[in-house]
Design an enzyme around this catalytic site. Structure first.
Site, PDB file in Angstrom:
ATOM      1  N   GLY A  69       1.271   5.122   1.931  1.00 50.31           N
ATOM      2  CA  GLY A  69       0.855   5.478   3.149  1.00 50.31           C
ATOM      3  C   GLY A  69       1.104   7.112   2.563  1.00 50.31           C
ATOM      4  CD  GLU A  70      -1.153  12.060   5.789  1.00 52.30           C
ATOM      5  OE1 GLU A  70      -0.250  13.921   6.048  1.00 52.30           O
ATOM      6  OE2 GLU A  70      -1.206  11.897   6.605  1.00 52.30           O
ATOM      7  CG  PHE A  71       4.377  10.567   5.905  1.00 49.77           C
ATOM      8  CD1 PHE A  71       4.689  11.813   5.822  1.00 49.77           C
ATOM      9  CD2 PHE A  71       3.469  10.391   7.382  1.00 49.77           C
ATOM     10  CE1 PHE A  71       3.773  13.317   7.326  1.00 49.77           C
ATOM     11  CE2 PHE A  71       2.349  11.366   7.694  1.00 49.77           C
ATOM     12  CZ  PHE A  71       3.089  12.811   7.988  1.00 49.77           C
ATOM     13  N   GLY A  72       4.952   7.656   2.319  1.00 47.30           N
ATOM     14  CA  GLY A  72       5.634   6.907   1.610  1.00 47.30           C
ATOM     15  C   GLY A  72       4.842   5.585   1.816  1.00 47.30           C
ATOM     16  CD  GLU A  73       6.350   2.508  -2.563  1.00 45.62           C
ATOM     17  OE1 GLU A  73       6.505   2.223  -3.588  1.00 45.62           O
ATOM     18  OE2 GLU A  73       7.946   1.528  -2.432  1.00 45.62           O
ATOM     19  CB  VAL A  74       2.396   0.628   3.628  1.00 42.62           C
ATOM     20  CG1 VAL A  74       2.203  -0.477   4.860  1.00 42.62           C
ATOM     21  CG2 VAL A  74       2.061   1.307   4.234  1.00 42.62           C
ATOM     22  N   GLY A 119       0.918  -1.343   0.278  1.00 42.81           N
ATOM     23  CA  GLY A 119       0.496   0.075   0.021  1.00 42.81           C
ATOM     24  C   GLY A 119       1.343   1.010   0.123  1.00 42.81           C
ATOM     25  CG  ASP A 125     -10.067   8.926  10.274  1.00 43.69           C
ATOM     26  OD1 ASP A 125     -11.114   8.961  10.288  1.00 43.69           O
ATOM     27  OD2 ASP A 125      -8.864   9.042   9.903  1.00 43.69           O
TER      28      ASP A 125
END
EC number: 2.7.10.1
Length: 974
Positions: free
Chosen positions: A620-625, A618, A736
């Site tokens: 994410g907001e800051f980079g890959e997971v 996946g 959230d």
């Protein structure tokens, strides 16, 4: 030359496209449908936009093209004719079809080439003719192609822009070319309407679709409502959220979209949407449109009977009335059998009347006589009568009654005359002191009932000194046999207490029951006077006793406190042992001046050598997971999820990235995602968490409708609630909570994750946190959090209710395709999501409790966990299913494909309900038309090859919605 080449492409394209496009929109301008000269203005007149005429199948078509790329600073304009605006329409849609050539295909001439053009608008109250001024136009948008044309195969682009708000009587559209090679194939200007429709027995007029608009309607003939029917028309031309439901009048029933009179022999008693009913038993046949069926002669309805009940007759007299003397004081029991005729009613009751009769007249027995349980409203055919005199004859009358007895002139009864059989002597309950002296006591008593005149009672009196007892605790009484109910006893001791008891003797000496013991004291002898010394001595002794009691009490209390301190008792509950320590509170990492201190305080640093990346799962907001493994001593390689920070980050991005790990590091609960640690002493920072095989909850549930039973779904919800209770106990709010932020492992255990929006609850009176801005997930957020940006655990409870809906709807999007504005408006007007298909009623009621507008009335997470535990312990409580409307919960499509006609194919219909995997199955079964679909039954669907229960229900409910639908657009109702 390039322009001629472009026109050749246009000719090839027009011969290939299908021009007959059907639409429900109200069209104001259609360039393609025009069969004559368009009359559009160009500026400059030459070397700018050029009209191209093409004949296809005998029909003339017009297009405009421009390809001035040789020089820079191009400013070529094309203006439409005057377009009339319909009153009430403030926005229109402009649909453009166009082709743009790739600038790279022009070689050296492409230096000034562009691949975009601009759309403008100018409003006016009248047609200005050829008076064209650029300054009157305002820019709407820059039109860029998704695909550019490079060779002979044209890449046609379609772009739709919403233009508004509009206020004048009409407008012009302008197209500005700044150096592109573009062909404008089609311009279509239209607005949408919600068509006239009948919903919930209310008629709504055709309405211009302009944002979300509330529309008033009127009930159909023979229908009424308490308030004016209202519904909303969306910007997409769909009717949504009807607010008031009309109901058919009494004597009428809903048949399709009309209210029809009840047939003869049928009736409907009230304003409702119920169907007419057959007239009940013992009623006269009704006429057409009847609201009530009248009773036949001799039959009645009770005032409390509803009009739907059968008429009934009064009961006949009770049968076999008998009596029996009971042991005790003047008791008699009456028995009888129910009447032969009950009138068909279940509210049969009995009443008993007592009278004393002689040859001349009868008089009531009076209030002295007692009935158990009472003289009226008897449900059982028996009653006990007490306090009767044994020498009198009593006449008892028993009547059977029902709710309709009051309407009958005849009152059938059963009567019996009886007297007590005198066997037991009366009882003595009270002994009275008449007089006393130092050596004598005068006593009297009264029996509970008067004896017959021919019987003389005798009494046995026993007495003793209160402290007079022999060895072995054997008490010696003196016994007197008396003919009267009074006596004077002499020879007693002064100032002495004596105990007395007495009972009556029957005619043959048989004893009755003894009275209770009574104590009486003889008078003391006169005492000589010695002044006040005895009184002074008594006061002194009493004072000393009080002082001693105070001293002893003080010593005992001091000893108890010392013992409590030694063993850590109630005086010191929190520090006596570890088990009494309170739950630790969450610490906001943003309160640290140096964020690195918080990271090292709460998070474990991991050696990069023990981490191995395997696959991207996946972004994410800051980079890959990544999915990866982590080597842990004693456990081997453990699967983990690895969040990475993309290259080129700023220091603030790095701190924001690691702050989530600082938050997660403070949590330890089986239903909160577990943080393994972070890598900060490496070029690229990483966050390492446990790996959840099944990913996000909403994604995992989609397509599994019918595969997971409700009991297991409730178990998953219980895990989420337990995790949120843990966070709430730590004074922490998530902000959230949604199914996308809940992860699922291989055992279907759910764990709360994604703490990017989370914040700690401030320690104030209301325990709220006010944000400083930022995005709010509208569909999951409580109304007070949206309105005031204040968040509490109660707002998390609202979000949990939405998560419950997502789970029971198997990943359906909350509020479907409603816009955020429509969602907020609907919630503020008390609209709540309807129950998903097959949702247990208890679960849906819990959802509604979570969505109470007043947040203080919502349940706590502790209450939710306890409630779900009870449901899991009693699975039968999940069997009752909440009411379900398929047109709401599945968002069924209309019977049309969007243009007012029947779905063009079975494949199109299956795709609209997300069941396209069964296209081949329907085709093999020979189901090729929508008429055949409407004729399918439940067993037919199974025979086609649909096996999963959830898929069978979705298809079956879709067919049901298609059959019930009466308009060409789909709607959803509450």
């Amino acid at each position: 030359m390039e322009l001629r080449g472009l026109n050749l492409f246009l000719f090839l394209f027009i011969n290939r496209v299908f021009l007959s496009l059907q639409s429900k929109e109200q069209v104001l301008l259609d360039m393609r449908a025009s069969g004559s000269e368009l009359g559009w203005l160009t500026s400059p007149y030459e070397n700018g936009w050029e009209i191209v005429q093409t004949v296809v199948n005998g029909t003339l078509f017009y297009t405009y093209s421009v390809c001035s790329i040789e020089t820079t600073e191009q400013d070529n304009w094309l203006r439409t004719t005057f377009i009339q605006r319909r009153p009430g329409t403030s926005r229109v849609s402009v649909e453009l079809s166009f082709v743009v050539r790739d600038c790279n295909t022009f070689g050296g001439a492409s230096v000034a080439c562009k691949e975009t053009f601009n759309l403008f608008i100018s409003e006016a109250d009248a047609d200005v003719g050829t008076n064209f001024r650029k300054g009157q136009f305002r820019k709407v948008a820059t039109i860029a192609p998704d695909e550019v044309t490079q060779g002979r195969v044209l890449k046609v682009n379609t772009e739709t822009k919403t233009v508004g708000p509009l206020s004048k009587k009409g407008f012009y559209l302008g197209f500005q070319d700044v150096g592109a090679c573009v062909a404008l194939l089609s311009v279509r200007v239209y607005y949408k309407t919600c068509p006239s429709t009948v919903q919930s027995l209310a008629v709504f007029p055709e309405t211009v679709a302009d944002a979300l608009r509330e529309v008033e309607g009127a009930c159909i003939e023979n229908a009424v409502s308490q308030a004016t029917p209202r519904i909303y028309c969306t910007a997409e031309g769909k009717w949504v959220v009807p607010m008031v439901q009309c109901q058919c009048l009494a004597g009428y029933e809903a048949t399709g979209d009309s209210c029809q009179a009840c047939k003869p022999g049928y009736f409907k008693p009230s304003v409702s949407n119920d169907l007419c009913q057959v007239c009940p038993d013992n009623t006269k046949p009704s006429a057409s449109g009847a609201s009530e069926c009248l009773c036949e002669e001799g039959f009645f309805r009770a005032p409390s009977d509803p009009p739907t009940s059968a008429c009934s007759a009064p009961p006949s007299a009770p049968r076999d009335l008998t009596s029996m003397t009971l042991p005790g004081e003047g008791k008699l029991q009456l028995f009888w059998s129910p009447p032969l005729v009950t009138g068909g009613r279940s509210d049969l009751m009995y009443s008993v009347v007592c009278k004393l009769c002689d040859e001349a007249s009868c008089i009531p027995c009076g209030e002295k006589i007692r009935f158990e349980p009472g003289p009226t409203n008897l449900q059982d055919p028996t009653v006990v009568v007490s306090d009767l005199d044994s020498h009198l004859n009593y006449t008892f009358t028993v009547e059977a009654q029902s709710g309709v007895s009051q309407f009958s002139a005849e009152r059938p009864t059963a009567t019996i005359t009886t007297a007590l059989d005198y066997t037991d002597p009366p009882k003595v309950t009270e002994i009275h002191l008449a007089d006393r002296s130092p050596t004598s006591l005068s006593l009297s008593w009264t029996p509970t009932r008067r004896p017959p005149a021919h019987i003389n009672h005798r009494y046995e009196l026993m007495y003793r000194r209160k402290d007079d007892s022999t060895e072995g605790d054997v008490t010696t009484y003196k016994v007197l046999i008396l003919d009267k109910s009074f006596v004077q006893i002499d020879g007693l001791l002064p100032a002495t207490t004596y105990t007395f008891r007495v009972h009556a003797l029957g005619p043959e000496g048989n004893p009755g029951s003894y009275s209770a013991d009574h104590e009486f004291i003889t008078s003391p002898l006169a005492a000589p006077q010695f002044g006040n010394k005895p009184t002074m001595v008594m006061v002194a002794v009493f004072g000393v006793a009080v002082i001693l009691l105070v001293v002893v009490a003080g010593l005992l209390l001091r000893k108890r406190r010392l013992n409590a301190r030694r063993r850590g008792g109630p005086e010191d509950p929190y520090f006596s042992s570890d088990q009494h320590k309170p739950l630790k509170m969450y610490i906001d990492p943003h309160t640290y001046e140096d964020p690195n201190i918080a990271i090292h305080k709460f998070v474990t640093e991991i050696d990069p050598s023990v981490i191995g990346k395997q696959k991207v799962i996946g972004v994410g907001e800051f980079g890959e997971v990544f999915r990866g493994v982590m080597k842990i001593p004693g456990r081997g390689e453990v699967p983990v999820a690895i969040k990475t920070l993309k290259p080129g980050y700023s220091e603030k991005q790095r701190q924001d990235f690691l702050s989530e790990a600082t938050i997660m590091g403070q949590f330890s609960h089986p239903n909160i995602i577990h943080l393994e640690g972070v890598i900060t002493k490496f070029k690229h920072a990483m966050i390492v968490t446990e790996y959840m095989e099944n990913g996000a909850l909403d994604t995992h549930l989609k397509g599994r409708d019918g595969e997971i039973p409700p009991y297991q779904l409730v178990g998953m919800l219980r895990g989420i609630a337990a995790g949120m209770k843990y966070l709430s106990d730590m004074n922490y709010v998530h902000r959230d909570l949604a199914a996308r932020n809940v992860l699922v492992n291989g055992n279907l255990e759910c764990k709360v994750s994604d703490f990017g929006l989370s914040r700690v609850l401030e320690d104030d009176a209301e325990g709220t946190y006010t944000t400083r801005g930022g995005k709010i997930p509208i569909r999951w957020t409580a109304p007070e959090a949206i309105a005031y940006r204040k968040f509490t655990s109660a707002s998390d409870v609202w979000s949990f209710g939405i998560v419950m809906w997502e789970v029971m709807a198997f990943g359906e999007r909350p509020y479907w395709d409603m816009s955020n504005h429509e969602v907020m408006k609907a919630i503020n007007e008390n609209f709540r999501l309807p129950a998903p298909m097959d949702c247990p009623s208890t679960i849906y009621q819990l959802m509604l409790q979570c969505w109470l507008h007043e947040r203080l009335k919502r349940p706590r997470f502790l209450d939710i966990v306890n409630f779900l535990d009870k449901l899991l312990k009693s699975p039968e409580s999940l069997k009752t299913i909440a009411d379900f409307d398929p047109r709401v919960s599945i968002r069924l499509p209309s019977t049309s494909g969007g243009d007012g006609t029947m779905f063009r194919s079975v494949a199109e219909w299956l795709e609209s309900i997300k069941m396209s995997q069964y296209k081949e199955s329907f085709a093999r079964a020979g189901i090729t038309t929508m008429e055949q679909v409407l004729a399918l039954r439940h067993e037919d669907i199974r025979n086609i090859g649909v096996r999963l229960p959830g898929h069978m229900k979705r298809i079956a409910y879709s067919i049901l919605g298609l059959k019930d639908e009466t308009s060409s657009l789909s709607v959803f109702a509450v």
